[in-house]
Design an enzyme around this catalytic site. Structure first.
Site, PDB file in Angstrom:
ATOM      1  N   ASP A   1       0.863  -1.179   0.000  1.00  0.00           N
ATOM      2  CA  ASP A   1       0.000   0.000   0.000  1.00  0.00           C
ATOM      3  C   ASP A   1       0.899   1.229   0.000  1.00  0.00           C
ATOM      4  O   ASP A   1       1.587   1.501   0.989  1.00  0.00           O
ATOM      5  CB  ASP A   1      -0.886  -0.033   1.249  1.00  0.00           C
ATOM      6  N   ILE A   2       0.910   1.959  -1.090  1.00  0.00           N
ATOM      7  CA  ILE A   2       1.811   3.109  -1.221  1.00  0.00           C
ATOM      8  C   ILE A   2       1.534   4.176  -0.162  1.00  0.00           C
ATOM      9  O   ILE A   2       2.439   4.906   0.230  1.00  0.00           O
ATOM     10  CB  ILE A   2       1.758   3.692  -2.654  1.00  0.00           C
TER      11      ILE A   2
ATOM     12  N   VAL B   1      -7.310   2.498 -14.315  1.00  0.00           N
ATOM     13  CA  VAL B   1      -8.444   3.012 -15.091  1.00  0.00           C
ATOM     14  C   VAL B   1      -8.015   3.678 -16.400  1.00  0.00           C
ATOM     15  O   VAL B   1      -8.848   3.894 -17.279  1.00  0.00           O
ATOM     16  CB  VAL B   1      -9.324   3.983 -14.267  1.00  0.00           C
ATOM     17  N   TYR B   2      -6.730   3.978 -16.559  1.00  0.00           N
ATOM     18  CA  TYR B   2      -6.248   4.559 -17.815  1.00  0.00           C
ATOM     19  C   TYR B   2      -5.869   3.476 -18.829  1.00  0.00           C
ATOM     20  O   TYR B   2      -5.487   3.784 -19.950  1.00  0.00           O
ATOM     21  CB  TYR B   2      -5.078   5.504 -17.567  1.00  0.00           C
TER      22      TYR B   2
ATOM     23  N   GLY C   1      -8.865   5.094  -7.631  1.00  0.00           N
ATOM     24  CA  GLY C   1      -7.639   4.315  -7.587  1.00  0.00           C
ATOM     25  C   GLY C   1      -6.636   4.841  -6.578  1.00  0.00           C
ATOM     26  O   GLY C   1      -6.990   5.282  -5.484  1.00  0.00           O
ATOM     27  N   VAL C   2      -5.372   4.814  -6.966  1.00  0.00           N
ATOM     28  CA  VAL C   2      -4.304   5.241  -6.060  1.00  0.00           C
ATOM     29  C   VAL C   2      -4.440   6.728  -5.721  1.00  0.00           C
ATOM     30  O   VAL C   2      -4.134   7.145  -4.601  1.00  0.00           O
ATOM     31  CB  VAL C   2      -2.908   4.900  -6.637  1.00  0.00           C
ATOM     32  N   ASP C   3      -4.916   7.514  -6.658  1.00  0.00           N
ATOM     33  CA  ASP C   3      -5.102   8.950  -6.425  1.00  0.00           C
ATOM     34  C   ASP C   3      -6.074   9.176  -5.272  1.00  0.00           C
ATOM     35  O   ASP C   3      -5.786   9.931  -4.331  1.00  0.00           O
ATOM     36  CB  ASP C   3      -5.616   9.594  -7.714  1.00  0.00           C
TER      37      ASP C   3
ATOM     38  N   SER D   1      -0.814   4.707 -14.758  1.00  0.00           N
ATOM     39  CA  SER D   1      -1.680   4.573 -15.940  1.00  0.00           C
ATOM     40  C   SER D   1      -2.175   3.160 -16.237  1.00  0.00           C
ATOM     41  O   SER D   1      -2.892   2.965 -17.210  1.00  0.00           O
ATOM     42  CB  SER D   1      -1.012   5.141 -17.211  1.00  0.00           C
ATOM     43  N   THR D   2      -1.813   2.173 -15.423  1.00  0.00           N
ATOM     44  CA  THR D   2      -2.206   0.797 -15.749  1.00  0.00           C
ATOM     45  C   THR D   2      -3.542   0.381 -15.139  1.00  0.00           C
ATOM     46  O   THR D   2      -3.994  -0.735 -15.363  1.00  0.00           O
ATOM     47  CB  THR D   2      -1.118  -0.209 -15.328  1.00  0.00           C
TER      48      THR D   2
END
Length: 172
Positions: free
Chosen positions: A10-11, A120-121, A32-34, A117-118
């Site tokens: 977990d970043i 939802v992008y 996501g991560v954002d 980017s891997t």
């Protein structure tokens, strides 16, 4: 020599000088991560992002980490995959390169990256992982005076496996 490693984790829990946020161009939070980074950092992160007036794809901007264990958050919007014919590879490389350079400019010795980017992008992981690692390795040649450790923090096993395989291929 800069160490590059790949872990599953977990970043938002990384105790490093900077974590990189796979942001959207508004820098105002998202999924996501954002979204995870914004939730973990608290509302002060959003308040710090507002006056930055967004960020172009492939560029990077920095804020404090607020409630995160990381001192800084480096925000970089990666490209949306459109089949590979719209400069996506260069833009993704720019996201990694510009983020690492910004970390070095801010005297960060330890930096954690997500897989940009891997999600939802929809950037193909099989293309993104080797590109990310090659870009980081090349950029690390010029940031080695500051950055000592780069950690790719993978949210799931598949991402970790692809990044680990790409790293092994790069170092052999």
């Amino acid at each position: 020599m800069v160490e590059i490693k790949v872990i599953h984790g977990d970043i938002t829990k990384m105790t490093v000088d900077a974590i990189v946020n796979a942001a959207n161009t508004s820098l105002l939070g998202g999924g996501g991560v954002d979204g995870a980074i914004h939730r973990a950092a608290g509302p002060a992160l959003l308040a710090a992002c507002r006056p930055l007036h967004g960020c172009a794809t492939g560029e990077a901007k920095i804020t404090p980490g607020f409630r995160l264990p990381a001192k800084y958050v480096i925000h970089t919007p990666g490209p949306v995959w459109q089949g590979g014919q719209h400069n996506e590879l260069q833009l993704l490389a720019n996201s990694y390169r510009n983020s690492l350079n910004l970390a070095a400019e801010n005297h960060c010795q330890t930096v954690a990256f997500p897989s940009i980017s891997t999600g939802v992008y929809h950037f193909p992981l099989s293309i993104a992982a080797p590109l990310a690692l090659k870009t980081l390795q090349a950029t690390a040649q010029t940031t080695a005076h500051t950055v000592q450790t780069i950690t790719i923090v993978c949210f799931d096993d598949q991402t970790q496996n692809v990044f680990s395989t790409a790293l092994a291929a790069l170092t052999n």
